[in-house]
Design an enzyme around this catalytic site. Structure first.
Site, PDB file in Angstrom:
ATOM      1  N   GLY B 311      47.790  37.761  84.020  1.00 21.46           N
ATOM      2  CA  GLY B 311      48.684  36.741  84.538  1.00 21.46           C
ATOM      3  C   GLY B 311      49.927  36.635  83.676  1.00 21.46           C
ATOM      4  N   TYR B 374      54.404  29.534  88.946  1.00 22.30           N
ATOM      5  CA  TYR B 374      53.097  29.722  88.297  1.00 22.30           C
ATOM      6  C   TYR B 374      52.027  28.861  88.975  1.00 22.30           C
ATOM      7  CZ  TYR B 374      49.692  30.038  84.440  1.00 22.30           C
ATOM      8  OH  TYR B 374      48.578  30.259  83.687  1.00 22.30           O
TER       9      TYR B 374
END
Lengths: 444, 468
Positions: B311, B374
């Protein structure tokens, strides 16, 4: 006898194998003890040997054993000076018994007195001896204090030095920090916990309440006081150093008074107090055992028979089981071997090291999970009839000079059975090191 | 990456000063050390009348060789059948006894009146929990019930969440809903929540046996619950990914670490250390899913555990955010896990009973300033769990996600001091978590014993106030 010509000799009879001896019945003739005294009190200056001698002399006198050569005398003390390694033999030599009576010192913590009884009883049962005395003594007032281990080791080096110079060198190695005392403590070597601290854990794990402990304590004092009142101990006790009764006895003990005491084990919220735990104390006891033949020949009474015994140990070091829970395992074995249940007993003498210990043990016997998992029994041993428990008082009232307790219990129970004229009694004693000593006594 | 204040507060001087100055006193959390017992200390077990899990709980505690306590009564009497002799708990005799864990089977609570059982069981022992202790309530999924049962089982959540905020000293509080019929599936979950492995998981609600396929009870070596399994961990070269790789390897899995080319050297260091293998790949490349599926099939015959850990963050307020900043984050954090999962399922590369674990974030639950991209991607990861649940369950597998809160990594070390301190302290446990805390939670999902743990999103956040 006509012999064929070639035979010039008689056939010798087959050498007879010694017959397998069946166990003989072991008679409990009687007992004698001195009153038990709280530590640093009435017997502050008496030694173990003094007290054991007093108890033994009283027994010898009571049963006219002066000059008698007995099979053996077995006794012990938990707290003992190194110089007393042969204490029992020395006491026998100083007594009115025949000096040819052998003696042995044995120790099994608080189980000492009963284990000494088992030792003598077994020898009688096997026909190795005809008579014997079992006993025990302890003093916490005259405890053996040693020098510190560091100092002792360095002094041993001084002792081993060959020359004067070496000796001085060895002496110079002693540092001020080495100098100290090693006082015996009521502490388990492997856990560092005192017995009371151990029992506080066990009692907590069994959910034993303060009230139940105090009730047992009051009952112990009341029973002992009543036994004194009716003269039960008249032929079981010889006064010593001005004491005629156990001086820990509080006939006026009551739940209200006990409720005021602060806990001494298990922290501020603990349930164990100075009253429902036995105090440190001094005292000695003895029991005379004999074969039936010996008793008859010597015109001695038979109060009861010592039937069987079982000693067990438990693993307690990592908390697997309570330190004082071994009797909970010993008793079922003993019952099974003799085909008995609690209903077959008229008296239960459970040593009251702590009220909490007695109650934990009783609860374990009643508990279905303990019976199933720990004892492998589908039906619990069950409850005992409380009116049959320690009917003449227990250690909480009489106090508990460690090795002397077994003799006190055996003699009292034998006499109680003899007074009743029938029945059976169970003895259960817990001891340091995770040991339990138990026995069955039957009326004569 | 280290919490200097935590160290100070637990130093001699800090222990004197912090309470006097009214400063936070974050405790040092106990964490798992291999070889340790699942529960090191006394466990008090209780049951609201009519509960159905006590036997299952006792069975787990027996298997974990725990020191079990319970009140006298039917619960204790029944324990004998399981070869257990629980110690007897009563408030008046408990004295100085402290507990490592308090466990209540609340499945019997069928009416709000009966919620009283929570108070009756926990109140007397509220101060008897040891540092890093555990409070656990087990209930029935409310959605499977009606009327009073539904109301009161739902109510349990308010209790465990509040208790988590009160306990202090590193203790945690969680709620486990066990579906009817899943009683024999609770062991891996109970062990995880009782043990130091769940050090930073508090205030959570977990469901067992909801939406899961049929699961048989399995025999497991609890020291090596992943023995013989192949585990893919994306983004395994550092931070949380590295901890996940190490933890899965510790539990016996062969770990296939994956990361991008520039991190190949770091990745190899990690996989070499744990005896795993490394794949260098950009998960956002068009052919990445197929290539990965092919390689896993060829080298390992398939994969049992997939952890979508890779990520990135590209924080900007929405008003200032360029489209590529948005796209990058969505591509790595959401599109890649989606495509890879699909490819692994289509190619039958995910072995039967496989485990997919997504890594979401509390930003995905609560939202965060400067993280629209995000948070969107991480909320999407929760969506992945929901979307794939049925298909994976049909293959005997599970899909779940973790949602890390403030975890001490290079990423959080870059946060400005003021915000960083707030992130750490504004939680029930008063500190940030460690990568291992996320890794342990993933290892619980991955465990062979967690076949009925399906569709959960568990936050690893120390019960952070953010998003609560």
């Amino acid at each position: 006898m006509h012999l064929p010509s070639y035979r010039r000799y008689e056939i010798a009879p087959e050498p007879r194998m010694p017959e397998a001896k069946t166990a003989r019945r072991v008679a409990i003739v009687g007992g004698n003890r001195i009153p038990f005294a709280r530590s640093n009190g009435a017997y502050a200056t008496a030694s173990n040997s003094d007290m054991l001698a007093a108890a033994l002399d009283g027994l010898v006198e009571r049963f006219d054993l002066q000059g008698e050569k007995l099979g053996e005398v077995a006794a012990g003390a938990v707290l003992k000076h190194a110089r007393d390694f042969s204490m029992t033999r020395e006491v026998v030599l100083g007594s009115k018994l025949d000096r040819g009576t052998p003696a042995v010192d044995i120790t099994q913590a608080c189980g000492t007195g009963l284990q000494a009884t088992i030792y003598i009883a077994n020898k009688i049962a096997l026909g190795q001896i005809e008579s014997g005395i079992a006993g025990g003594v302890d003093t916490t007032s005259d405890a053996p204090i040693a020098i510190s281990e560091k100092l002792r080791k360095k002094l041993m080096l001084v002792n081993q030095a060959k020359t004067g110079a070496d000796r001085v060198k060895a002496l110079l190695k002693i540092r001020p920090g080495d100098i100290g005392l090693d006082v015996p403590a009521n502490r388990e070597a492997r856990t560092g916990l005192s017995m009371g601290e151990h029992q506080a854990i066990t009692g907590k794990e069994w959910g034993i309440t303060r009230e139940a402990q105090d009730e047992l304590t009051v009952a112990s004092h009341q029973h002992l006081a009543a036994a004194y009142e009716r003269g039960f101990f008249d032929d079981l006790i010889t006064p010593f150093q001005g004491l005629e009764r156990d001086n820990n006895l509080r006939p006026d003990s009551s739940l209200e008074k006990l409720a005021k005491l602060k806990p001494v084990f298990g922290g501020p919220d603990g349930t164990m107090t100075a009253a429902n735990s036995t105090p440190l104390s001094d005292g000695a006891s003895t029991v005379l055992l004999a074969s039936e033949e010996y008793a008859k020949e010597h015109g001695l009474p038979i109060l009861a028979y010592f039937v069987d015994a079982q000693t067990e140990g438990v693993s307690y070091v990592k908390g697997e089981e309570g330190l004082l829970m071994a009797p909970a395992y010993a008793v079922p074995k003993l019952l099974d071997r003799n085909g008995l249940t609690f209903a077959d007993f008229d008296f239960f003498e459970i040593h009251e090291a702590f009220a909490s210990q007695v109650l934990s043990t009783l609860k374990a016997w009643e508990d279905p999970t303990f019976n199933k998992v720990k004892l492998g029994r589908d039906t619990p041993l069950g409850a005992i009839d409380r009116s049959k428990l320690n009917v003449n008082g227990g250690s909480l009232a009489a106090a508990h000079p460690f090795a002397a307790t077994g003799g006190r219990i055996v003699a009292s129970l034998a006499k109680e059975l003899s007074e009743k004229g029938s029945g059976r009694g169970l003895i259960s004693i817990c001891a340091a090191g995770g040991i339990g000593v138990t026995a069955i006594v039957e009326a004569a | 990456m280290s919490d200097t204040y935590l160290k100070f507060a637990n130093s001699f001087v800090g222990k004197q000063l912090a309470p006097r100055l009214g400063l936070p006193q974050p405790p040092v959390l106990k964490r798992y050390v291999p070889g340790q017992k699942a529960v090191d200390g006394a466990v008090l077990v209780g049951q609201a009348e009519g509960g159905r899990l006590a036997t299952a709980i006792a069975g787990v505690l027996k298997s974990a060789d725990a020191d079990v306590w319970t009140a006298e009564g039917p619960l204790r009497d029944a324990a004998g059948a399981l070869d257990l002799t629980p110690k007897i708990y009563a408030p008046e005799t408990a004295g100085d006894q402290r507990f490592q864990a308090l466990v209540l089977d609340a499945t019997g609570i069928a009416h709000p009146d009966e919620l009283q059982a929570l108070h009756a069981f926990f109140q007397p022992v509220a101060r008897k929990l040891r540092p890093s202790g555990r409070l656990l309530v087990l209930g029935t999924p409310p959605e499977s019930l009606t009327a009073g049962g539904r109301v009161s089982q739902r109510a349990l959540e308010g209790f465990t969440r509040s208790a988590g905020k009160e306990l202090g000293k590193g203790a945690t509080s969680n709620l486990i809903y066990v579906a009817e019929g899943a009683e024999d599936q609770i062991e891996s979950t109970l062990r995880f929540f009782l043990s130091p492995k769940s050090a930073f998981v508090s205030g959570q609600v977990v469901r067992i046996g909801v939406g899961a396929g049929k699961t048989a009870k399995v025999e497991i070596d609890w020291e090596k619950p992943l023995a013989g399994k192949v585990a893919l961990v994306t983004g395994a070269s550092r931070g949380i990914g590295e901890a996940i790789a190490e933890t899965l390897a510790r539990d016996g899995a062969h770990v296939v670490g994956l990361d991008i080319e520039p991190l190949a050297a770091d990745l190899k260091t990690v996989t070499d250390r744990i005896g795993g293998s490394a794949i260098t790949l950009d998960v956002t490349a068009d052919d990445a899913p197929e290539q990965l599926a092919k390689q896993l099939k060829a080298d390992h015959g398939g994969v049992d555990i997939v952890v979508h850990n890779a990520g990135i963050t590209r924080d900007k307020r929405l008003a200032n955010m360029k489209p590529e900043t948005w796209d990058q984050v969505i591509a790595v954090n959401l599109i890649a896990p989606d495509k890879i999962t699909l490819a692994l399922l289509k190619g039958k590369v995910l072995n039967r009973g496989g485990r997919i674990v997504g890594v979401a974030s509390i930003a995905g639950i609560a939202g965060n300033n400067g993280q629209t991209n995000y948070a969107t991607s991480k909320a999407g990861v929760i969506g992945l769990v929901d979307a794939f649940s049925a298909d994976i369950a049909a293959a005997g597998g599970t899909i779940n996600a973790v949602a890390p809160g403030f975890i001490e990594t290079q990423m959080t070390a870059a946060i400005p001091l003021g915000i960083r301190e707030a992130g750490r302290r504004l939680s029930s446990l008063g500190q940030g978590g460690l990568p291992i805390d996320v890794a342990e939670t993933i290892a619980w999902y991955a465990s062979a014993g967690s076949g009925a743990v399906q569709g959960n999103v568990v936050r690893v956040c120390g019960q952070s106030l953010i998003g609560a």
